[in-house]
Design a protein around this motif. Structure first.
Motif, PDB file in Angstrom:
ATOM      1  N   LEU A  48     -11.217   6.886  -1.644  1.00 30.63           N
ATOM      2  CA  LEU A  48      -9.793   7.029  -1.964  1.00 30.63           C
ATOM      3  C   LEU A  48      -8.950   5.936  -1.334  1.00 30.63           C
ATOM      4  O   LEU A  48      -8.077   5.357  -1.985  1.00 30.63           O
ATOM      5  CB  LEU A  48      -9.291   8.400  -1.510  1.00 30.63           C
ATOM      6  N   SER A  49      -9.203   5.629  -0.058  1.00 31.04           N
ATOM      7  CA  SER A  49      -8.358   4.659   0.646  1.00 31.04           C
ATOM      8  C   SER A  49      -8.397   3.286  -0.013  1.00 31.04           C
ATOM      9  O   SER A  49      -7.363   2.599  -0.106  1.00 31.04           O
ATOM     10  CB  SER A  49      -8.779   4.548   2.110  1.00 31.04           C
ATOM     11  N   SER A  50      -9.572   2.882  -0.525  1.00 29.79           N
ATOM     12  CA  SER A  50      -9.666   1.573  -1.182  1.00 29.79           C
ATOM     13  C   SER A  50      -8.845   1.556  -2.463  1.00 29.79           C
ATOM     14  O   SER A  50      -8.251   0.534  -2.818  1.00 29.79           O
ATOM     15  CB  SER A  50     -11.134   1.240  -1.487  1.00 29.79           C
ATOM     16  N   TRP A  51      -8.792   2.663  -3.165  1.00 27.17           N
ATOM     17  CA  TRP A  51      -7.994   2.775  -4.388  1.00 27.17           C
ATOM     18  C   TRP A  51      -6.506   2.717  -4.053  1.00 27.17           C
ATOM     19  O   TRP A  51      -5.738   1.981  -4.687  1.00 27.17           O
ATOM     20  CB  TRP A  51      -8.348   4.072  -5.107  1.00 27.17           C
ATOM     21  N   LEU A  52      -6.115   3.459  -3.031  1.00 25.81           N
ATOM     22  CA  LEU A  52      -4.710   3.478  -2.640  1.00 25.81           C
ATOM     23  C   LEU A  52      -4.256   2.113  -2.147  1.00 25.81           C
ATOM     24  O   LEU A  52      -3.107   1.703  -2.387  1.00 25.81           O
ATOM     25  CB  LEU A  52      -4.481   4.535  -1.561  1.00 25.81           C
ATOM     26  N   ASP A  53      -5.150   1.388  -1.465  1.00 26.86           N
ATOM     27  CA  ASP A  53      -4.805   0.038  -1.014  1.00 26.86           C
ATOM     28  C   ASP A  53      -4.456  -0.861  -2.195  1.00 26.86           C
ATOM     29  O   ASP A  53      -3.481  -1.631  -2.135  1.00 26.86           O
ATOM     30  CB  ASP A  53      -5.983  -0.572  -0.245  1.00 26.86           C
ATOM     31  N   VAL A  54      -5.233  -0.776  -3.247  1.00 27.69           N
ATOM     32  CA  VAL A  54      -4.981  -1.597  -4.433  1.00 27.69           C
ATOM     33  C   VAL A  54      -3.665  -1.204  -5.087  1.00 27.69           C
ATOM     34  O   VAL A  54      -2.860  -2.063  -5.482  1.00 27.69           O
ATOM     35  CB  VAL A  54      -6.143  -1.476  -5.441  1.00 27.69           C
ATOM     36  N   LEU A  55      -3.428   0.085  -5.199  1.00 24.19           N
ATOM     37  CA  LEU A  55      -2.199   0.556  -5.834  1.00 24.19           C
ATOM     38  C   LEU A  55      -0.978   0.161  -5.015  1.00 24.19           C
ATOM     39  O   LEU A  55       0.073  -0.189  -5.571  1.00 24.19           O
ATOM     40  CB  LEU A  55      -2.245   2.086  -5.998  1.00 24.19           C
ATOM     41  N   GLU A  56      -1.112   0.188  -3.702  1.00 17.24           N
ATOM     42  CA  GLU A  56       0.000  -0.195  -2.826  1.00 17.24           C
ATOM     43  C   GLU A  56       0.385  -1.654  -3.027  1.00 17.24           C
ATOM     44  O   GLU A  56       1.576  -2.016  -2.983  1.00 17.24           O
ATOM     45  CB  GLU A  56      -0.397   0.044  -1.366  1.00 17.24           C
ATOM     46  N   GLN A  57      -0.590  -2.508  -3.272  1.00 16.97           N
ATOM     47  CA  GLN A  57      -0.352  -3.945  -3.373  1.00 16.97           C
ATOM     48  C   GLN A  57      -0.198  -4.430  -4.815  1.00 16.97           C
ATOM     49  O   GLN A  57      -0.041  -5.628  -5.053  1.00 16.97           O
ATOM     50  CB  GLN A  57      -1.525  -4.682  -2.714  1.00 16.97           C
ATOM     51  N   ASP A  58      -0.212  -3.519  -5.756  1.00 12.05           N
ATOM     52  CA  ASP A  58      -0.153  -3.890  -7.165  1.00 12.05           C
ATOM     53  C   ASP A  58       1.227  -4.466  -7.509  1.00 12.05           C
ATOM     54  O   ASP A  58       2.230  -4.174  -6.855  1.00 12.05           O
ATOM     55  CB  ASP A  58      -0.431  -2.649  -8.024  1.00 12.05           C
ATOM     56  N   SER A  59       1.256  -5.256  -8.583  1.00 10.00           N
ATOM     57  CA  SER A  59       2.528  -5.809  -9.043  1.00 10.00           C
ATOM     58  C   SER A  59       3.337  -4.777  -9.819  1.00 10.00           C
ATOM     59  O   SER A  59       4.549  -4.922  -9.972  1.00 10.00           O
ATOM     60  CB  SER A  59       2.280  -7.044  -9.923  1.00 10.00           C
ATOM     61  N   GLN A  60       2.664  -3.739 -10.321  1.00 10.39           N
ATOM     62  CA  GLN A  60       3.355  -2.678 -11.047  1.00 10.39           C
ATOM     63  C   GLN A  60       3.427  -1.432 -10.168  1.00 10.39           C
ATOM     64  O   GLN A  60       2.471  -1.073  -9.482  1.00 10.39           O
ATOM     65  CB  GLN A  60       2.621  -2.325 -12.349  1.00 10.39           C
ATOM     66  N   CYS A  61       4.556  -0.769 -10.230  1.00  8.59           N
ATOM     67  CA  CYS A  61       4.742   0.454  -9.454  1.00  8.59           C
ATOM     68  C   CYS A  61       3.885   1.585 -10.031  1.00  8.59           C
ATOM     69  O   CYS A  61       3.781   1.740 -11.250  1.00  8.59           O
ATOM     70  CB  CYS A  61       6.208   0.867  -9.462  1.00  8.59           C
ATOM     71  N   THR A  62       3.263   2.349  -9.164  1.00 10.90           N
ATOM     72  CA  THR A  62       2.489   3.532  -9.560  1.00 10.90           C
ATOM     73  C   THR A  62       3.091   4.759  -8.897  1.00 10.90           C
ATOM     74  O   THR A  62       3.365   4.752  -7.687  1.00 10.90           O
ATOM     75  CB  THR A  62       1.016   3.413  -9.135  1.00 10.90           C
ATOM     76  N   GLN A  63       3.277   5.801  -9.678  1.00 17.67           N
ATOM     77  CA  GLN A  63       3.724   7.081  -9.137  1.00 17.67           C
ATOM     78  C   GLN A  63       2.535   8.043  -9.234  1.00 17.67           C
ATOM     79  O   GLN A  63       2.091   8.394 -10.333  1.00 17.67           O
ATOM     80  CB  GLN A  63       4.928   7.621  -9.905  1.00 17.67           C
ATOM     81  N   LEU A  64       2.001   8.427  -8.077  1.00 17.93           N
ATOM     82  CA  LEU A  64       0.797   9.244  -8.006  1.00 17.93           C
ATOM     83  C   LEU A  64       1.180  10.689  -7.711  1.00 17.93           C
ATOM     84  O   LEU A  64       1.769  10.995  -6.663  1.00 17.93           O
ATOM     85  CB  LEU A  64      -0.133   8.709  -6.915  1.00 17.93           C
ATOM     86  N   LEU A  65       0.835  11.590  -8.632  1.00 17.50           N
ATOM     87  CA  LEU A  65       1.179  13.004  -8.516  1.00 17.50           C
ATOM     88  C   LEU A  65      -0.063  13.765  -8.068  1.00 17.50           C
ATOM     89  O   LEU A  65      -1.091  13.750  -8.743  1.00 17.50           O
ATOM     90  CB  LEU A  65       1.688  13.526  -9.854  1.00 17.50           C
ATOM     91  N   VAL A  66       0.039  14.439  -6.923  1.00 20.50           N
ATOM     92  CA  VAL A  66      -1.129  15.047  -6.282  1.00 20.50           C
ATOM     93  C   VAL A  66      -0.901  16.543  -6.083  1.00 20.50           C
ATOM     94  O   VAL A  66      -0.218  16.949  -5.129  1.00 20.50           O
ATOM     95  CB  VAL A  66      -1.427  14.379  -4.924  1.00 20.50           C
ATOM     96  N   PRO A  67      -1.459  17.394  -6.955  1.00 19.02           N
ATOM     97  CA  PRO A  67      -1.366  18.839  -6.716  1.00 19.02           C
ATOM     98  C   PRO A  67      -2.103  19.214  -5.435  1.00 19.02           C
ATOM     99  O   PRO A  67      -3.084  18.566  -5.050  1.00 19.02           O
ATOM    100  CB  PRO A  67      -2.060  19.451  -7.949  1.00 19.02           C
ATOM    101  N   GLU A  68      -1.655  20.246  -4.766  1.00 16.44           N
ATOM    102  CA  GLU A  68      -2.312  20.716  -3.555  1.00 16.44           C
ATOM    103  C   GLU A  68      -3.797  20.953  -3.826  1.00 16.44           C
ATOM    104  O   GLU A  68      -4.165  21.551  -4.833  1.00 16.44           O
ATOM    105  CB  GLU A  68      -1.670  22.006  -3.069  1.00 16.44           C
ATOM    106  N   GLY A  69      -4.644  20.476  -2.940  1.00 16.95           N
ATOM    107  CA  GLY A  69      -6.077  20.634  -3.138  1.00 16.95           C
ATOM    108  C   GLY A  69      -6.859  19.927  -2.052  1.00 16.95           C
ATOM    109  O   GLY A  69      -6.303  19.473  -1.035  1.00 16.95           O
TER     110      GLY A  69
END
Length: 375
Positions: free
Chosen positions: A196-217
């Motif tokens: 997960l952390s490697s994916w989030l790192d890429v999304l954090e540095q991306d040129s396009q904004c990502t809105q990640l919706l995370v249901p409790e789990g």
């Protein structure tokens, strides 16, 4: 016509999610009397908020929901008995089936799989003690299986919802999400993942904004470690670089469907959310449940081989590598970059796949037809 469905909750919400949807559809679309026997009513109440988590029996949306526990009280078996996902029925209930003077159809509803052997085993009988036949019933992705769980008009409802921007905006706000204009919207509902952390790192540095919706789990602990935040809870919102994260409350099934419909990409787990993500017609990640001796790899690869058949080799390799890396608990940074390169093709393919699968008969209808043919 009375049907009994037995569900033993194993994977949190996947088993009960499938059987609850099936029970509702059999009542609503086929006019059947259905008793849903659940050994964990509290898990059922999470996906049906109006239900009581303590009631031994209750009526919900036309389905008679019964608590199935060790202190089993004998009841007369229904005309059709569904043993969902090889759960073991109470011994006295099985004895009542074998001793009944009525013909009772006993079905073992298996887990969803794309493996080749499924077609050959679908519908086969197995002789039980007492001379009663139990039939294996396999959901699947080909016309030689029992089909997929799909309510009448589901795709039309989804298309109408997607076409109505106001409805989508209102829904997102109703679950605590303020949509960001121009952002890529994605949902995350998986098991724990070291990747997960490697994916989030890429999304954090991306040129396009990502809105990640995370249901409790179960993924919240890993997400919290990446954010360096303890005890993430519904309503929390965090922004890092190009990544906006919104923690959602656990929502009921219809709302979860709408969440998937809103998103451009969905990361899911378990059988129920896996199938609903396919009906959303969007690219997806399936975090398959890990099994002993790596049995889950064959199951995942069988689906990918079928799913990627009409994709270009490079696009198929991209989504395959992403799924494999995620399930292997490895870095998904490079595989995700490959997915982005073929985003348009993967998006068009997801919609096409959804439409192709909808051409087959749905699971509830094939179950009813099987019983009518058996009679």
């Amino acid at each position: 016509m009375k049907w009994d469905i037995f569900c033993s909750v194993v994977d949190n919400f996947g088993d009960i999610g499938v059987t609850w949807r099936l029970a509702r559809q059999l009542v609503a679309e086929h006019g059947l009397h259905v008793r849903l026997w659940v050994d964990d009513v509290a898990a059922f109440a999470r996906i049906c908020p109006q239900a009581s988590p303590d009631a031994s029996e209750q009526l919900q949306l036309g389905v008679e929901v019964r608590h199935w526990h060790s202190q089993w009280q004998p009841v007369e078996p229904a005309n059709v008995v569904i043993e969902a996902f090889a759960c073991e029925l109470p011994a006295t209930y099985v004895r009542a089936i074998t001793e009944s003077k009525r013909r009772i159809l006993w079905l073992n509803l298996e887990y969803l799989s794309a493996e080749d052997w499924v077609s050959g085993c679908h519908g086969l009988p197995s002789l039980q003690s007492g001379g009663v036949q139990k039939y294996f019933f396999f959901p699947g992705f080909t016309e030689s299986t029992g089909g997929l769980l799909r309510e009448a008009g589901l795709l039309t409802q989804r298309q109408d919802f997607v076409a109505n921007e106001q409805a989508r905006q209102q829904f997102l706000r109703s679950i605590g999400v303020e949509p960001i204009a121009g952002a890529r919207l994605m949902s995350l509902f998986t098991y724990e993942s070291a990747g997960l952390s490697s994916w989030l790192d890429v999304l954090e540095q991306d040129s396009q904004c990502t809105q990640l919706l995370v249901p409790e789990g179960r993924i919240l602990a890993d997400l919290g470690r990446w954010l360096a935040v303890d005890d993430l809870k519904a309503g929390d919102s965090h922004r890092r670089g190009a990544l906006q994260i919104n923690i959602l409350p656990f929502i009921e099934q219809r709302q979860y469907d709408q969440l998937l419909w809103c998103c451009d990409f969905n990361a899911v787990r378990g059988e129920d959310s896996f199938l609903r993500a396919q009906w959303a017609g969007r690219p997806l990640l399936w975090h398959i449940y890990q099994q002993e001796e790596g049995a889950h790899w064959e199951k995942m690869q069988a689906f990918l081989s079928l799913y990627c058949r009409d994709l270009s080799p490079l696009a198929g390799a991209a989504i395959t590598s992403f799924w494999q890396a995620w399930s292997a608990q490895e870095s998904v940074a490079e595989p995700w970059q490959a997915v982005l390169l073929y985003w348009d093709e993967l998006s068009a393919h997801a919609e096409k796949w959804c439409e192709q699968q909808a051409e087959y008969q749905d699971l509830a209808t094939t179950l009813v037809q099987f019983q009518q043919n058996w009679l």
